[in-house]
Design a protein around this motif. Structure first.
Motif, PDB file in Angstrom:
ATOM      1  N   ILE A 173      -3.440   8.053  -6.795  1.00  0.00           N
ATOM      2  CA  ILE A 173      -4.790   7.691  -7.046  1.00  0.00           C
ATOM      3  C   ILE A 173      -5.338   7.624  -5.764  1.00  0.00           C
ATOM      4  O   ILE A 173      -4.879   7.069  -4.601  1.00  0.00           O
ATOM      5  N   ILE A 206      -4.238  10.749 -11.422  1.00  0.00           N
ATOM      6  CA  ILE A 206      -4.430  12.411 -10.927  1.00  0.00           C
ATOM      7  C   ILE A 206      -2.945  13.023 -10.688  1.00  0.00           C
ATOM      8  O   ILE A 206      -2.214  12.230 -10.251  1.00  0.00           O
ATOM      9  N   GLN A 261      -2.182   3.009 -17.153  1.00  0.00           N
ATOM     10  CA  GLN A 261      -3.026   3.401 -15.758  1.00  0.00           C
ATOM     11  C   GLN A 261      -3.982   4.505 -16.136  1.00  0.00           C
ATOM     12  O   GLN A 261      -4.029   5.373 -16.729  1.00  0.00           O
ATOM     13  N   GLU A 262      -5.410   4.057 -15.596  1.00  0.00           N
ATOM     14  CA  GLU A 262      -6.491   5.100 -15.761  1.00  0.00           C
ATOM     15  C   GLU A 262      -6.726   5.606 -14.415  1.00  0.00           C
ATOM     16  O   GLU A 262      -6.568   5.191 -13.411  1.00  0.00           O
ATOM     17  N   HIS A 263      -7.485   6.902 -14.411  1.00  0.00           N
ATOM     18  CA  HIS A 263      -7.968   7.654 -13.364  1.00  0.00           C
ATOM     19  C   HIS A 263      -6.929   8.196 -12.590  1.00  0.00           C
ATOM     20  O   HIS A 263      -7.199   8.021 -11.261  1.00  0.00           O
ATOM     21  N   TYR A 299      -7.518  18.601  -4.795  1.00  0.00           N
ATOM     22  CA  TYR A 299      -8.440  17.246  -4.561  1.00  0.00           C
ATOM     23  C   TYR A 299      -9.078  17.201  -3.309  1.00  0.00           C
ATOM     24  O   TYR A 299     -10.057  17.054  -3.054  1.00  0.00           O
TER      25      TYR A 299
END
Length: 206
Positions: free
Chosen positions: A125, A191, A187-189, A199
């Motif tokens: 994150i 990578i 968990q969100e978001h 990124y």
């Protein structure tokens, strides 16, 4: 300058030993590697080297172990590298370019002092530092953080994995800080860690 000449002279005269890594007795090989490293350390005691053998070509990588204060020393040494048949001579760990094994989940676990991590199972994150908005930090999420959290080598192991993915220069210049935490199912978001280089390239070039 003499130390640079001495290092490359020694490497040229003995390069065949390092091409034949697997065919030479370990004791003899250790003597030769120690001598090569000794010559490197006459130039700068904080530099290191990695030798990789592939089918038709071998690689000699000169590394500063991620220390940006030594980057110029590495670049100067490699600038004066001779052309040696069957060898590629490189400055710094380069970014991993073939991500297919991570995307497919077919990468092998990497062992480090009893810590087993697979890049395909690692996520991150992005983090911001309010005091320094240009600094990019990341929280690396591990499936087995709970198992390894008390291991004093865990941070080192994660750093090595990140450096392996994005390259030594990017690791030193683009990542300001790293946190490590447990990966949770909801968990969100998050990578995939193997997408960290793209990124960085997207975020820092905008």
């Amino acid at each position: 300058m003499n130390q640079i000449i001495n290092f490359w002279n020694y490497f040229q005269q003995n390069n065949f030993v390092f091409v034949l890594l697997t065919e030479i007795p370990k004791d003899d090989l250790k003597i030769q590697l120690d001598k090569l490293l000794y010559n490197l350390h006459q130039y700068n005691k904080n530099l290191d080297l990695i030798i990789k053998n592939k089918k038709n070509v071998a690689e000699l990588i000169i590394t500063a172990n991620g220390n940006p204060y030594l980057f110029k020393e590495v670049e100067l040494l490699v600038h004066y590298a001779p052309v040696v048949e069957r060898w590629k001579i490189k400055a710094f760990f380069q970014p991993e370019t073939n991500l297919t094994k991570y995307e497919n989940g077919t990468d092998k676990p990497l062992e480090y002092y009893g810590i087993t991590l697979r890049i395909s199972e690692m996520y991150f994150i992005p983090l911001e530092n309010p005091n320094k908005p240009t600094d990019l930090g990341i929280k690396v999420l591990l499936k087995n953080f709970i198992v390894h959290k008390d291991n004093p080598r865990l941070r080192e192991a994660v750093y090595i994995h990140v450096e392996h993915l994005i390259g030594e220069k990017s690791f030193a210049n683009d990542i300001a800080f790293i946190e490590i935490a447990q990966l949770k199912g909801d968990q969100e978001h998050i990578i995939e860690l193997y997408n960290l280089k793209s990124y960085i390239d997207t975020e820092l070039n905008n």
